[in-house]
Scaffold this active site. Structure first.
Site, mmCIF file in Angstrom:
data_model
loop_
_atom_site.group_PDB
_atom_site.id
_atom_site.type_symbol
_atom_site.label_atom_id
_atom_site.label_comp_id
_atom_site.label_asym_id
_atom_site.label_seq_id
_atom_site.Cartn_x
_atom_site.Cartn_y
_atom_site.Cartn_z
ATOM 1 N N LYS A 1 0.851 -1.199 0.000
ATOM 2 C CA LYS A 1 0.000 0.000 0.000
ATOM 3 C C LYS A 1 0.879 1.238 0.000
ATOM 4 C CE LYS A 1 -3.912 1.824 2.745
ATOM 5 N NZ LYS A 1 -4.610 1.699 4.030
ATOM 6 N N SER B 1 -9.408 1.101 2.854
ATOM 7 C CA SER B 1 -8.629 2.020 2.048
ATOM 8 C C SER B 1 -7.450 1.312 1.351
ATOM 9 C CB SER B 1 -8.089 3.172 2.893
ATOM 10 O OG SER B 1 -7.212 2.727 3.892
ATOM 11 N N SER C 1 -9.330 -1.256 7.028
ATOM 12 C CA SER C 1 -8.752 -0.964 5.714
ATOM 13 C C SER C 1 -8.006 -2.123 5.078
ATOM 14 C CB SER C 1 -7.816 0.245 5.797
ATOM 15 O OG SER C 1 -8.564 1.409 6.049
#
Lengths: 64, 488
Positions: free
Chosen positions: B82, B156, B180
């Site tokens: 990420k 996310s 997330s």
């Protein structure tokens, strides 16, 4: 808890921020919703909150 | 085996082939790079692809393994991370215009550890801006669900969920503050673990939710998740809140045996009125599978769990927002509109309310930890609804419906476990009638990740959901067909 747009805009002055009109109602709605939720939590759990330390939930050393 | 079959093997299977020289790390990296080129223009799971570096590291891995310098099951395995986690010399954008050119001069600890394990970084994954799931307008392109491009991949760690599911890497590293990792794992049909806070070093991540942010894996199988966690877990002097507890062998108990373990279905997080009927049915079937494996399952009420959503938003959001007043003042319009609304709201949380809400978090945590004195695990769906359509009104910022009521339904399945800081895993548990993944969430007591892997693995072996992969050619064709304007 209900705040007006003008009150929210005033609060933002703490940070010297002027919230644009296009964002103001959205922020007002969110803030009122969260503060109202905390009011409800206080009504139900206020005495328990008084007796509870606000310890962050981090466990470097505890045993389970 | 064709490249398209190879990319969907688990990392463990790929690792065995690499060890016996039946699979080249260079070939594997090339296969993923080809697929990224083919599909990611639409999926948008990557912000930065490190093709040259990945190939160079793959060649080195091949050389080292050939010379007998084998490092372990992740040696030669390509992964993505990420874009909230620093990578030396590779831009780390946080999905934000404000950090679009940020070039870290250091690797995060998790990156160093995966490098030491021989894993190969293939790229930086797309995410909600600043890793906080409120983004409506994505600066680096709108991530899409690989099972149906008109649906959201959740937030996310969106790109990390997509890339694992779509065969664009062998595994991924995401970050979870309030779901997330688990949300995107659930929405994309992969495994995702939020570890115990303190199990994995936060150093080198942009982790402003200082007592809630965790880093963890998203993978196609439970075993892979265990392998990735083993590589990154453990004390780190650079993160003083990491535990000095020994890191166990997470694969030891992956033997399918959960007989006699006691689980509790959390009523408030499972049988809520708003649960989608396909999710309800999926959960009923999942619980039956666990019962058939010998687990004892009861129901439990955790009435304080319902307060986790406002309590987290009044505390963790304020922690995050406290880092942004200057930028909000000078670069308001460079923040995505959903995020800036969320941050500004949190900035206006009164200090006394924050303090009271922290007491509330401790109460919720106490109730959840008490449940683990009677049960080995708590069960619920990962999400109440399958991943919605991108044009669903729920996905837009301005709503007539009460904001918190809407957030409650989106977050109640995840937030209690982050408020309590217990580990929780999301695993594939079927599909909705529209073909969108459904996911089961299993939570355990702090530092019991080996137990959660044991349970999740047993369920995985008894089902076949983890073997299903999106048919991207068909999905893309369908998307193109629907996107074409109708002829007059």
């Amino acid at each position: 808890m209900e705040l007006t747009k003008e009150q929210v805009q005033l609060l933002a002055r703490i940070y010297d921020i002027e919230i644009p009109d296009a964002d103001l109602e959205n922020i007002r709605r969110r803030l009122c919703s969260l503060l109202s939720a905390m009011e409800r939590i206080e009504e139900e759990l206020g005495a328990d909150l008084d007796r509870t330390e606000p310890v962050p939930p981090v466990y470097p050393q505890e045993n389970f | 085996m064709s490249p398209d079959e190879l990319v969907y093997l688990s990392a463990a299977e790929q690792g065995k082939l690499i060890r016996t020289h039946e699979l080249s790390p260079v070939g594997l990296v090339r296969a993923y790079l080809d697929r990224i080129e083919r599909y990611d223009g639409i999926l948008r799971s990557y912000i930065t692809v490190c093709a040259d570096q990945a190939l160079e590291h793959a060649r080195q891995a091949e050389k080292d393994i050939g010379a007998g310098r084998y490092r372990g099951p992740l040696h030669g395995i390509p992964y993505g991370v990420k874009d909230q986690i620093c990578t030396k010399g590779i831009r780390t954008t946080l999905g934000s215009k404000i950090r679009a050119g940020y070039l870290p001069d250091h690797d995060a600890t998790v990156i160093e550890r995966l490098g030491a394990a021989g894993a190969i970084l293939i790229g930086k994954h797309n995410l909600d801006e600043w890793g906080k799931g409120s983004t409506v307008d994505f600066m680096f392109g709108r991530p899409r669900n690989p099972w149906n491009l008109e649906h959201t991949p959740s937030t996310s760690s969106s790109g990390s969920g997509i890339a694992s599911a779509a065969g664009l890497c062998s595994g991924a590293i995401g970050e979870d503050t309030g779901g997330s990792i688990r949300g995107p794992a659930g929405a994309n049909g992969v495994v995702g673990l939020r570890p115990t806070f303190g199990r994995v070093s936060r150093f080198g991540g942009v982790m402003y939710g200082w007592n809630a942010d965790t880093i963890g894996p998203l993978t196609r199988t439970v075993e892979d998740c265990a392998l990735f966690l083993a590589a990154i877990a453990g004390h780190d002097n650079k993160d003083p809140l990491t535990s000095t507890r020994r890191v166990p062998n997470y694969t030891t108990h992956l033997n399918g045996d959960i007989k006699g373990l006691r689980f509790a279905i959390v009523r408030e997080m499972t049988w809520n009125e708003g649960v989608h009927p396909d999710v309800r049915k999926g959960m009923e079937e999942a619980f039956e599978v666990l019962r058939s494996l010998g687990a004892i399952i009861e129901e439990i009420s955790l009435p304080l769990a319902r307060y986790a959503v406002p309590l987290q938003m009044l505390t963790v959001d304020a922690d995050v927002a406290s880092m942004f007043p200057r930028l909000l003042k000078t670069r308001w319009h460079d923040f995505e509109r959903g995020l800036r609304a969320r941050l500004m709201t949190a900035l206006l949380t009164p200090a006394a309310v924050y303090s009271r809400a922290m007491r509330g978090r401790a109460l919720v945590r106490g109730q959840i930890l008490a449940a683990f004195e009677r049960y080995d695990a708590l069960l619920s769906p990962t999400n109440f609804n399958p991943a919605p359509r991108l044009d669903d009104p729920r996905e837009t910022v301005d709503q007539g419906r009460d904001y918190l009521e809407r957030e409650y339904f989106r977050r109640i399945t995840n937030y209690p476990y982050n408020v309590a800081n217990v580990p929780a895993i999301a695993i594939p548990a079927g599909f909705s009638r529209d073909g969108i993944p459904i996911s089961l969430q299993i939570a355990v007591r702090p530092f019991a990740e080996e137990t959660v892997f044991r349970i999740a693995h047993a369920y995985e072996c008894a089902t076949s959901w983890h073997r299903k992969h999106p048919d991207l050619d068909r999905v893309f064709l369908e998307f193109q067909r629907k996107s074409q304007p109708r002829s007059a």
